[in-house]
Design a protein around this motif. Structure first.
Motif, short mmCIF file in Angstrom:
data_model
loop_
_atom_site.label_atom_id
_atom_site.label_comp_id
_atom_site.label_asym_id
_atom_site.label_seq_id
_atom_site.Cartn_x
_atom_site.Cartn_y
_atom_site.Cartn_z
N SER A 109 19.65 23.39 101.63
CA SER A 109 18.33 23.80 102.10
C SER A 109 17.88 25.14 101.53
O SER A 109 16.93 25.73 102.02
N ALA A 110 18.55 25.61 100.48
CA ALA A 110 18.30 26.97 99.99
C ALA A 110 16.86 27.18 99.54
O ALA A 110 16.31 28.27 99.70
N GLU A 111 16.22 26.16 98.97
CA GLU A 111 14.87 26.34 98.45
C GLU A 111 13.83 26.45 99.56
O GLU A 111 12.72 26.94 99.32
N ARG A 112 14.15 26.01 100.75
CA ARG A 112 13.19 26.05 101.86
C ARG A 112 13.79 26.79 103.05
O ARG A 112 13.57 26.43 104.20
N SER A 113 14.53 27.82 102.76
CA SER A 113 15.32 28.46 103.82
C SER A 113 15.25 29.97 103.69
O SER A 113 14.98 30.52 102.62
N PRO A 116 20.11 32.51 101.74
CA PRO A 116 20.48 32.10 100.37
C PRO A 116 21.75 31.28 100.35
O PRO A 116 22.57 31.33 101.28
N CYS A 147 12.36 25.46 106.65
CA CYS A 147 13.26 24.30 106.66
C CYS A 147 13.02 23.39 107.86
O CYS A 147 13.52 22.26 107.89
#
Length: 308
Positions: A109-113, A116, A147
């Motif tokens: 979920s790093a891109e929407r979180s 990091p 997220c």
């Protein structure tokens, strides 16, 4: 005293101010003095039959504890580390990010979180090999973190709770898998009362309890320590001072009335008695609510360590 119903505009400003600019990453506390290296699993040391009773720190190996969470974890992370070191000489790393909820710590979920990739729960478990992972999340039910895909408690209560339950299951599965074998022991921290949506907090707490009951995880009802006796989900700004608070003037904030403040007048959610800042930080002043909560979490872990 702040009235529970005066919340709408002030609530949004206060919570967003407390939940922006997350911290830069996990913070490890100082190691306990003269502590041996902890084993992967916490064990109890047998005492000699003729030996006198000893303190917890003398009879258990120090466990490793990881503490991810949201702004409530952010504010009490240093106090919890202090209590855990006093209780079981724990090796302790805190990893809170303000504004987060369970999905922020899921791998993938790093891109929407707001968290990091290197600081996801499973990544930290693989790195630190903790004996315990303490999960403390208020829920952040107003859709702040991306997220959650815009799912909010006000918008769709059942959808929010279903998503929370699914994320709890996925997060615990990732933590256990990262830990290998049985994985670390997970501790769910139950939240204190919320004057705006008291039923939401109750239902989220029940969800965490069911999760723990079904999978052998631990529950620390820290929210009970900041609730009035017989009114678990009724919000209050003040409670009677306890014995430990009476012994320290800075923790019994109104000794003449034998009561102590849990919240500031302008922030019903957080327990830090210092003003909220735009950059999240551990609470810089003595705060009774923070100490009560930290002591309960440390007590639950301490009892499990000694029983193990």
């Amino acid at each position: 005293m702040r009235k529970p119903w005066i919340v709408s505009a002030v609530l949004a400003v206060t919570l967003l101010a407390a939940c922006t600019d997350p911290s830069s990453g996990p913070v490890a506390g100082p190691p306990p003095a003269a502590s041996p290296e902890p084993s992967a699993t916490t064990h109890r040391r047998p005492a000699a039959a003729s030996a006198p009773a000893t303190s917890p720190a003398q009879v258990v190996d120090p466990p490793t504890v990881l503490y991810p969470g949201d702004s409530l974890a952010m504010e009490n992370q240093k106090v919890l580390g202090r209590e855990l070191r006093g209780e079981v000489r724990a090796r302790y790393t805190s990893a809170p990010y303000s504004g987060t909820t369970l999905c922020d710590y899921l791998e993938g979920s790093a891109e929407r979180s707001l968290v990091p990739a290197p600081d996801k729960a499973a990544a930290l478990v693989r790195k630190l090999r903790p004996d315990y992972v303490v999960l403390r999340f208020w829920g952040n039910a107003w859709g702040y973190t991306p997220c959650m895909d815009g799912i909010t408690y006000d918008g769709s209560r059942e959808r929010f709770l279903d998503r929370y339950a699914a994320d709890a299951r996925r997060l615990t599965e990732q933590i256990r898998s990262a830990g290998g074998g049985g994985g670390p022991r997970i501790v769910w921290v139950l939240q204190g009362p919320d004057p705006v949506t008291p039923d939401r907090v109750r239902r989220v707490n029940e969800l965490c309890e069911r999760r723990a009951d079904g999978s052998g995880e631990l529950v620390a009802d820290a929210g009970r320590t900041v609730s009035a006796e017989g009114a678990r989900y009724t919000w209050t700004q003040y409670l009677p001072c306890d014995a430990r608070e009476r012994a320290r003037a800075d923790y019994c904030t109104e000794p003449g009335r034998d009561r102590t403040a849990l919240h500031r007048d302008d922030d019903y959610l957080h327990f830090c008695l210092a003003p909220t800042t735009s950059t999240p930080r551990p609470c810089p002043v003595p705060s009774p609510g923070i100490l009560r909560i930290a002591r309960e979490i440390a007590r639950v872990i301490g009892e499990d360590v000694r029983d193990g």
